[in-house]
Enzyme design. Structure first.
Site, short mmCIF file in Angstrom:
data_model
loop_
_atom_site.label_atom_id
_atom_site.label_comp_id
_atom_site.label_asym_id
_atom_site.label_seq_id
_atom_site.Cartn_x
_atom_site.Cartn_y
_atom_site.Cartn_z
N HIS A 36 6.17 -7.34 -3.06
CA HIS A 36 6.31 -6.48 -1.87
C HIS A 36 7.45 -6.97 -0.98
CE1 HIS A 36 2.77 -4.19 -2.68
NE2 HIS A 36 1.88 -5.08 -2.32
N LYS A 64 0.81 -1.21 0.00
CA LYS A 64 0.00 0.00 0.00
C LYS A 64 0.85 1.26 0.00
CE LYS A 64 -3.74 0.74 -0.48
NZ LYS A 64 -4.40 0.82 -1.81
N SER A 123 -2.69 4.33 4.86
CA SER A 123 -3.18 3.64 3.68
C SER A 123 -3.23 2.12 3.91
CB SER A 123 -2.24 3.99 2.53
OG SER A 123 -2.67 3.42 1.35
#
Ligand code: NAG
Length: 302
Positions: free
Chosen positions: A115, A54, A145
């Site tokens: 990620h 995110k 977020s």
């Protein structure tokens, strides 16, 4: 292929469970398939987009890169949803698919997503000298977020209260580990490998400049009108309404946009609407201690 136990069980009606891979929290199916992920075979012409979760820059960078590769041809980038165009190599969800299998089946040239923190990157990406784009976002907005993303996404554990999540983030007890270690690990690696390290706030401030930089890194020379077109099509408002970029194609039982939309705000400084004064002081004190001497600087507001 043997399906992992979570993969068989997890259908999005309950919350995902997590486990550790080398000290880093990951969704259980990722842990169960870790050996295959670690052995992932990169190809020399792979392009990898890497972010902390995110960083909101993930989807944004993916869309920009796709438009650069297709020289601004929007119809081409509407060919499929983001997660289909860019296999997410460590993401294994039965109702959506295995990013690993999808990547293995994809013809070259591939643009992949991860990620993973630098130390968990499958070694073949470095052995094959692949180009890697890393996008970092200031941790306060990133935290906010990520919190809202947890709320709407059942493929992550429940975040708990805002106060609880704040502590989890600071102590790195969230999926993909500590933000601080993530941005530092990739920052330290950038000079030894073909890594373009970008900042979300720079992209917000001057998208055209950053898109040109990305184009040069990818090896595409883009004329001004194409650059302007890419800036327009990757603006927050346009992307939010782009069904191939706003994650509305993911089953609602997994991502519930009515709780919090995937494309939420895309602003710099929204953390001010969430952090208490005490949380901000605690965050700053911790940040200064952990980021001292790295040479990394983030902008928290414009
Ligand atoms: C995604 O895009 C579609 C098509 O424009 C739109 O109807 C939908 O509301 C968007 N979804 C979200 C969550 O913004």
């Amino acid at each position: 292929r043997a399906l992992s136990r979570m993969e068989l069980k997890w259908d999005g009606t309950e919350r995902m469970t997590v486990d550790y891979v080398k000290g880093i929290l990951q969704p259980t199916p990722t842990c169960d398939s870790w050996d295959q992920i670690w052995d992932f075979q990169a190809r020399p012409d792979d392009l990898l987009i890497c972010t902390y979760p995110k960083a909101e820059g993930t989807t944004w960078t993916q869309e920009i890169v796709d438009l650069i590769q297709n020289e601004g041809d929007v119809d081409r980038t509407h060919r499929a949803p983001t997660h289909v165009r860019f296999p997410f190599i460590e993401w294994i969800i039965q109702s959506i698919g295995s990013g690993l299998e999808h990547a293995n089946a994809m013809p070259s040239p591939r643009t992949l997503k991860t990620h993973l923190p630098f130390q968990l990157l499958p070694p073949s990406f470095l052995e094959k000298n692949c180009k890697i784009i890393y996008m970092a976002r200031n941790p306060k907005d990133n935290l906010v977020s990520y919190y809202h993303f947890h709320r709407m996404n059942k493929a992550l554990p429940a975040p708990g209260t805002w106060e609880e999540y704040f502590e989890s983030f600071l102590t790195g007890k969230v999926c993909w580990g500590s933000w601080h270690d993530h941005v530092k690990g990739w920052w330290e690696a950038r000079d030894q490998h073909r890594i373009l390290y970008l900042f979300y706030e720079d992209m917000k401030m001057n998208p055209k400049h950053e898109i040109r930089k990305l184009g040069e890194f990818i090896g595409k020379k883009l004329d001004d009108s194409v650059l302007d077109k890419i800036v327009h099509h990757t603006s927050f408002d346009v992307m939010k309404q782009n069904p191939m970029a706003n994650y509305s194609t993911v089953p609602a039982k997994v991502m519930d946009h009515s709780v919090s939309p995937f494309m939420r705000k895309g602003e710099v400084g929204d953390w001010k609407n969430h952090f208490t004064v005490a949380q901000n002081e605690r965050f700053d004190e911790d940040y200064q201690r952990r980021m001292a001497g790295t040479g990394l600087t983030f902008r928290f507001q414009f």
